[in-house]
Design a protein around this motif. Structure first.
Motif, PDB file in Angstrom:
ATOM      1  N   LEU A 114       0.832  -1.201   0.000  1.00  0.00           N
ATOM      2  CA  LEU A 114       0.000   0.000   0.000  1.00  0.00           C
ATOM      3  C   LEU A 114       0.871   1.258   0.000  1.00  0.00           C
ATOM      4  CD1 LEU A 114      -2.919   1.037   0.160  1.00  0.00           C
ATOM      5  CD2 LEU A 114      -2.760   0.889   2.646  1.00  0.00           C
ATOM      6  N   GLY A 171       3.128   1.511  -3.228  1.00  0.00           N
ATOM      7  CA  GLY A 171       2.276   1.800  -4.376  1.00  0.00           C
ATOM      8  C   GLY A 171       1.850   3.251  -4.416  1.00  0.00           C
ATOM      9  N   SER A 185      -7.956   5.064   0.374  1.00  0.00           N
ATOM     10  CA  SER A 185      -7.677   4.459  -0.930  1.00  0.00           C
ATOM     11  C   SER A 185      -8.866   4.586  -1.872  1.00  0.00           C
ATOM     12  CB  SER A 185      -7.307   2.976  -0.748  1.00  0.00           C
ATOM     13  OG  SER A 185      -6.154   2.837   0.038  1.00  0.00           O
ATOM     14  N   LEU A 198       0.850  -2.104 -10.250  1.00  0.00           N
ATOM     15  CA  LEU A 198      -0.036  -0.952 -10.387  1.00  0.00           C
ATOM     16  C   LEU A 198       0.215  -0.217 -11.700  1.00  0.00           C
ATOM     17  CD1 LEU A 198       0.139   0.426  -6.742  1.00  0.00           C
ATOM     18  CD2 LEU A 198      -1.749  -0.845  -7.790  1.00  0.00           C
ATOM     19  N   LEU A 245      -5.420  -0.714  -4.823  1.00  0.00           N
ATOM     20  CA  LEU A 245      -4.911  -0.369  -3.495  1.00  0.00           C
ATOM     21  C   LEU A 245      -6.036  -0.433  -2.461  1.00  0.00           C
ATOM     22  CD1 LEU A 245      -2.509   2.599  -4.300  1.00  0.00           C
ATOM     23  CD2 LEU A 245      -1.884   0.268  -3.645  1.00  0.00           C
ATOM     24  N   SER A 261      -6.123  -2.686   0.900  1.00  0.00           N
ATOM     25  CA  SER A 261      -6.413  -2.174   2.242  1.00  0.00           C
ATOM     26  C   SER A 261      -7.589  -2.917   2.867  1.00  0.00           C
ATOM     27  CB  SER A 261      -6.675  -0.671   2.197  1.00  0.00           C
ATOM     28  OG  SER A 261      -7.741  -0.358   1.333  1.00  0.00           O
TER      29      SER A 261
END
Length: 297
Positions: free
Chosen positions: A130, A133, A195, A259, A276, A280
């Motif tokens: 996370l 990214g 996110s 990503l 993302l 999460s």
């Protein structure tokens, strides 16, 4: 020593090769910090060294170019960082070698007989994916939306600053094992909101960025604290910390590439940020699972 050798390296290939022992030393040091915390200091030390990692990385990135410009080349900058590292090693020579705590191997089952060890590894891996990214692609995503490069860069800096704030704030409140679980869930929930906020209401980029940074900073401290909560045996703390770092940084390193592939395939960063959000959500599920297991233990 690796830093000094890098400054004297005659070619790009040599600089890259010397990065291997440098990376090994850095990884070993990071894995040993939880062990030192277990044996010598209180758990608040976890928050302290995570803040140090974040602040030190930021200062080094900001100082590298000015040092190189002032001294006529990158070699002096690399040598300066090596010298600073040598100075930072000195205080450890004076750490007292008094009675150690938490080293009785009979106090807990062996690490490998504990099925719950996969959960901290998953939490650290998802947090790494996370954070890396977001830190990699957030400025590019907002440049694509029409922001200037300067403003998009400031957004990336905001992510780092807020992560330091999150790391600093979580240490004093997450003192017990039970509170660690509660704050893991709360931080993961904030990461979910941030996110998906970047996808649903992208114009509020600053708000989502600050929330994302604070939550990932808190999650980093909480994840590194988990081995201290789960085990009394310092050897098991070291083993779990090492596996967390290995799997976590592999995952974090792969996340920007994946990503980027999603962005190219879809034509925008919405799919990347939605991914993302899914990460999460997975983090939230694992945090709840770990906390429930802890209550049942």
């Amino acid at each position: 020593l690796s830093g000094v050798a890098r400054a004297a390296a005659p070619s790009a290939a040599a600089v890259s090769a010397i990065g291997i022992p440098l990376g090994l030393a850095t990884g070993l040091q990071t894995a040993l910090l939880p062990v030192v915390t277990k044996e010598r200091f209180g758990q608040l030390a976890t928050s302290v060294y995570v803040i140090g990692i974040s602040v030190g990385s930021g200062v080094a990135l900001a100082a590298a170019a000015p040092i190189a410009a002032a001294t006529g080349g990158w070699r002096a900058a690399v040598l300066a960082f090596a010298a600073i590292t040598a100075l930072l090693a000195v205080p450890w020579l004076f750490v007292r070698r008094g009675p150690q705590t938490g080293t009785d191997e009979r106090t807990t089952p062996s690490l490998w007989r504990r099925s719950a060890v996969a959960l901290p590894i998953a939490i650290f891996s998802l947090q790494s994916a996370l954070f890396f990214g977001l830190s990699t692609w957030l400025p590019s995503a907002y440049i694509e939306r029409g922001w200037t490069a300067t403003n998009a860069g400031l957004l990336g800096s905001g992510l780092l600053v807020s992560s330091v704030i999150g790391s600093a704030a979580i240490g004093p409140v997450a003192r017990s094992r039970e509170s660690t679980g509660h704050w893991l869930i709360a931080s993961a929930l904030v990461a979910v909101i941030a996110s998906f906020g970047l996808v649903v209401v992208p114009d509020a980029g600053w708000a989502w960025t600050m929330l994302a940074g604070a939550s990932t900073g808190a999650l980093l401290v909480l994840a590194l604290k988990l081995p201290l909560d789960l085990f009394e045996n310092a050897r098991d703390v070291a083993a779990l910390s090492g596996f967390m770092l290995a799997f976590g940084y592999w995952t974090g390193g792969a996340a920007p590439f994946v990503l980027g592939v999603l962005r190219d395939a879809s034509g925008s960063f919405s799919a990347s940020f939605a991914a993302l959000g899914a990460l999460s959500l997975g983090l939230l599920v694992v945090a709840v699972w770990l906390t429930v297991r802890g209550r049942a233990a």
